[in-house]
Design a protein around this motif. Structure first.
Motif, PDB file in Angstrom:
ATOM      1  N   ARG A   1       0.832  -1.201   0.000  1.00 37.79           N
ATOM      2  CA  ARG A   1       0.000   0.000   0.000  1.00 37.79           C
ATOM      3  C   ARG A   1       0.871   1.258   0.000  1.00 37.79           C
ATOM      4  O   ARG A   1       0.570   2.229  -0.687  1.00 37.79           O
ATOM      5  N   ALA A   2       1.950   1.219   0.792  1.00 44.16           N
ATOM      6  CA  ALA A   2       2.821   2.389   0.879  1.00 44.16           C
ATOM      7  C   ALA A   2       3.624   2.603  -0.388  1.00 44.16           C
ATOM      8  O   ALA A   2       3.866   3.744  -0.797  1.00 44.16           O
ATOM      9  N   GLY A   3       4.051   1.504  -1.046  1.00 49.70           N
ATOM     10  CA  GLY A   3       4.908   1.637  -2.216  1.00 49.70           C
ATOM     11  C   GLY A   3       4.169   1.771  -3.530  1.00 49.70           C
ATOM     12  O   GLY A   3       4.580   2.536  -4.403  1.00 49.70           O
ATOM     13  N   LEU A   4       3.057   1.031  -3.690  1.00 52.01           N
ATOM     14  CA  LEU A   4       2.325   1.031  -4.958  1.00 52.01           C
ATOM     15  C   LEU A   4       1.070   1.892  -4.911  1.00 52.01           C
ATOM     16  O   LEU A   4       0.494   2.180  -5.960  1.00 52.01           O
ATOM     17  N   GLY A   5       0.653   2.276  -3.718  1.00 48.84           N
ATOM     18  CA  GLY A   5      -0.555   3.076  -3.599  1.00 48.84           C
ATOM     19  C   GLY A   5      -1.752   2.232  -3.222  1.00 48.84           C
ATOM     20  O   GLY A   5      -1.796   1.023  -3.470  1.00 48.84           O
ATOM     21  N   GLN A   6      -2.730   2.882  -2.633  1.00 51.28           N
ATOM     22  CA  GLN A   6      -3.921   2.181  -2.167  1.00 51.28           C
ATOM     23  C   GLN A   6      -4.686   1.535  -3.314  1.00 51.28           C
ATOM     24  O   GLN A   6      -5.199   0.425  -3.192  1.00 51.28           O
ATOM     25  N   ALA A   7      -4.757   2.219  -4.463  1.00 53.62           N
ATOM     26  CA  ALA A   7      -5.540   1.686  -5.589  1.00 53.62           C
ATOM     27  C   ALA A   7      -4.958   0.367  -6.090  1.00 53.62           C
ATOM     28  O   ALA A   7      -5.692  -0.592  -6.333  1.00 53.62           O
ATOM     29  N   ALA A   8      -3.620   0.316  -6.247  1.00 54.24           N
ATOM     30  CA  ALA A   8      -2.991  -0.913  -6.737  1.00 54.24           C
ATOM     31  C   ALA A   8      -3.146  -2.039  -5.725  1.00 54.24           C
ATOM     32  O   ALA A   8      -3.409  -3.185  -6.100  1.00 54.24           O
ATOM     33  N   ALA A   9      -2.989  -1.718  -4.446  1.00 52.60           N
ATOM     34  CA  ALA A   9      -3.150  -2.741  -3.416  1.00 52.60           C
ATOM     35  C   ALA A   9      -4.586  -3.268  -3.398  1.00 52.60           C
ATOM     36  O   ALA A   9      -4.811  -4.470  -3.265  1.00 52.60           O
ATOM     37  N   ASP A  10      -5.556  -2.377  -3.545  1.00 56.52           N
ATOM     38  CA  ASP A  10      -6.952  -2.804  -3.571  1.00 56.52           C
ATOM     39  C   ASP A  10      -7.237  -3.683  -4.789  1.00 56.52           C
ATOM     40  O   ASP A  10      -8.017  -4.636  -4.721  1.00 56.52           O
ATOM     41  N   GLU A  11      -6.601  -3.353  -5.923  1.00 60.65           N
ATOM     42  CA  GLU A  11      -6.802  -4.156  -7.126  1.00 60.65           C
ATOM     43  C   GLU A  11      -6.269  -5.567  -6.940  1.00 60.65           C
ATOM     44  O   GLU A  11      -6.917  -6.550  -7.312  1.00 60.65           O
ATOM     45  N   LEU A  12      -5.089  -5.687  -6.326  1.00 58.07           N
ATOM     46  CA  LEU A  12      -4.536  -7.011  -6.069  1.00 58.07           C
ATOM     47  C   LEU A  12      -5.425  -7.789  -5.111  1.00 58.07           C
ATOM     48  O   LEU A  12      -5.658  -8.987  -5.289  1.00 58.07           O
ATOM     49  N   ALA A  13      -5.924  -7.125  -4.082  1.00 58.93           N
ATOM     50  CA  ALA A  13      -6.815  -7.789  -3.138  1.00 58.93           C
ATOM     51  C   ALA A  13      -8.108  -8.233  -3.824  1.00 58.93           C
ATOM     52  O   ALA A  13      -8.618  -9.326  -3.573  1.00 58.93           O
ATOM     53  N   ARG A  14      -8.632  -7.399  -4.713  1.00 57.60           N
ATOM     54  CA  ARG A  14      -9.874  -7.744  -5.406  1.00 57.60           C
ATOM     55  C   ARG A  14      -9.681  -8.975  -6.290  1.00 57.60           C
ATOM     56  O   ARG A  14     -10.553  -9.841  -6.375  1.00 57.60           O
ATOM     57  N   ARG A  15      -8.523  -9.070  -6.956  1.00 55.35           N
ATOM     58  CA  ARG A  15      -8.262 -10.250  -7.788  1.00 55.35           C
ATOM     59  C   ARG A  15      -8.220 -11.503  -6.931  1.00 55.35           C
ATOM     60  O   ARG A  15      -8.705 -12.561  -7.338  1.00 55.35           O
ATOM     61  N   ALA A  16      -7.616 -11.404  -5.758  1.00 56.93           N
ATOM     62  CA  ALA A  16      -7.582 -12.561  -4.868  1.00 56.93           C
ATOM     63  C   ALA A  16      -8.987 -12.969  -4.459  1.00 56.93           C
ATOM     64  O   ALA A  16      -9.309 -14.151  -4.387  1.00 56.93           O
ATOM     65  N   LEU A  17      -9.845 -11.993  -4.207  1.00 54.20           N
ATOM     66  CA  LEU A  17     -11.212 -12.291  -3.806  1.00 54.20           C
ATOM     67  C   LEU A  17     -12.017 -12.894  -4.935  1.00 54.20           C
ATOM     68  O   LEU A  17     -12.955 -13.653  -4.704  1.00 54.20           O
ATOM     69  N   ASP A  18     -11.675 -12.569  -6.181  1.00 54.64           N
ATOM     70  CA  ASP A  18     -12.389 -13.154  -7.317  1.00 54.64           C
ATOM     71  C   ASP A  18     -12.239 -14.664  -7.323  1.00 54.64           C
ATOM     72  O   ASP A  18     -13.139 -15.393  -7.741  1.00 54.64           O
ATOM     73  N   GLU A  19     -11.081 -15.160  -6.868  1.00 51.74           N
ATOM     74  CA  GLU A  19     -10.834 -16.595  -6.864  1.00 51.74           C
ATOM     75  C   GLU A  19     -11.349 -17.252  -5.587  1.00 51.74           C
ATOM     76  O   GLU A  19     -11.593 -18.441  -5.551  1.00 51.74           O
ATOM     77  N   ALA A  20     -11.458 -16.492  -4.519  1.00 52.97           N
ATOM     78  CA  ALA A  20     -11.921 -17.062  -3.257  1.00 52.97           C
ATOM     79  C   ALA A  20     -12.897 -16.103  -2.587  1.00 52.97           C
ATOM     80  O   ALA A  20     -12.558 -15.430  -1.627  1.00 52.97           O
ATOM     81  N   PRO A  21     -14.128 -15.984  -3.111  1.00 51.86           N
ATOM     82  CA  PRO A  21     -15.084 -14.993  -2.601  1.00 51.86           C
ATOM     83  C   PRO A  21     -15.670 -15.416  -1.254  1.00 51.86           C
ATOM     84  O   PRO A  21     -16.770 -15.942  -1.172  1.00 51.86           O
TER      85      PRO A  21
END
Length: 339
Positions: free
Chosen positions: A75-95
């Motif tokens: 979150r600190a290095g890539l920004g909140q938006a990029a971190a949220d996008e990575l988290a969302r992709r993980a949730l797509d596979e394990a909702p």
């Protein structure tokens, strides 16, 4: 006679001290501090059992690939938006609603997988962070007897829909939560009971992402179908890698440890062939940046992935043209004997 009297006096004093200690032990057990200020759980035998459990210790050794993601650093290095996008992709596979809520609170995430069964999805996901107030839905989860002080266990009501779906939730006080798939429930219960496995995966606590892979031989049908690949995998003992944020992009540092020098040589040659035989000019320069060096039975890799390519991957946009285009190179012939 005098010496005998002194010995009897000392023995009586020792016995009195032992009795005092024995009487004090139950009181000390009741007052033992729990995890994060919680009280210990009472076992079936009566005394309270309190043992400090680290989040990564919950991953058993039968899961040969362990990935560590430093979400806070991301979150600190890539920004909140990029971190949220990575988290969302993980949730797509394990909702899962628990995973979704825990990811928002997590600072570090560990993912343990069995490489040979990636499609089946046997896994343990451990999230460490600020988990206060996180509670499973009582209509879907029921509390189970806790094995240790400061540990809460919840089992899913009914059957799981898929093998990868969480069948058990383990909470380490308010500091970590683990989601355990059905096949791994017994292994994680054993780890809680007996302590962490000595040969469990242990990624370095560095960078944005790190991994630890303890390589195993390919299944016999695959090894017979792809003998070169089977020989390559059989010659590798362990792979450890760290991806760190750099001013110019993401830097990858990895080590491949062979079972012997010959196994390391096969792995190094295989990577060199991949690097030197890229036909697409857009990626030739990127692959040339991959450094492969061997010292005895260890192959060390260093690779810098440019920032534009990293951002393109995160945003799901097609990769842009390389910043420094290179002329197409003729593919080199693979080294004789290489896979």
């Amino acid at each position: 006679m005098r010496a005998a009297a002194e010995l009897r006096a000392r023995a009586a004093a020792a016995a009195a001290a032992a009795a005092l200690i024995a009487l004090a032990l139950p009181a000390c057990g009741d007052a033992a501090p729990g995890l994060a200020g919680e009280r210990g759980a009472r076992s079936a035998a009566g005394p309270r059992i309190v043992r400090r459990v680290e989040p990564a210790d919950l991953i058993p050794a039968d899961l040969d690939l362990v990935v560590r993601v430093d979400v806070a650093r991301m979150r600190a290095g890539l920004g909140q938006a990029a971190a949220d996008e990575l988290a969302r992709r993980a949730l797509d596979e394990a909702p899962d609603e628990v995973l979704e809520s825990a990811l928002r609170r997590a600072d570090v995430v560990w993912l343990g997988l069995r490489l040979a069964d990636l499609e089946e999805g046997d896994r343990v996901v451990v999230l460490e962070g600020r988990m206060a107030g996180l509670a499973p839905d009582p209509d879907r989860w029921e509390a189970a007897p806790p094995p240790l002080g400061g540990v809460s266990v919840f089992d899913r009501r009914g059957d799981v829909d898929t093998r990868a779906e969480a069948a058990r939730i383990i909470a380490l006080g308010e500091r970590a939560v683990a989601l355990v798939s059905a096949v791994e429930v017994s292994s994680v219960a054993r780890v809680l009971r007996d302590g962490p496995d000595a040969r469990r995966g242990d990624p370095a606590a560095e960078g944005l992402v790190s991994l630890d892979l303890r390589a195993r031989r390919l299944p016999i049908p695959l090894a017979r179908r792809f003998p070169s690949l089977g020989a390559l995998v059989a010659g590798v003992e362990r792979v450890r890698a760290v991806a760190s944020l750099d001013d110019a992009g993401v830097r990858l540092d990895a080590e491949i440890v062979g079972v012997d020098a010959a196994g390391a040589t096969r792995a190094g040659r295989f990577l060199e062939v991949l690097r030197d035989n890229v036909e697409d000019a857009r990626y030739a320069g990127l692959m040339k940046a991959l450094s492969v060096d061997q010292v005895e039975r260890t192959v060390r890799l260093r690779w810098l992935i440019p920032a534009p390519l990293v951002l393109a991957l995160l945003s799901r946009r097609p990769a842009a043209e390389p910043t420094e285009p290179t002329e197409p190179t003729e593919p080199t012939e693979p080294t004789p004997g290489a896979p």
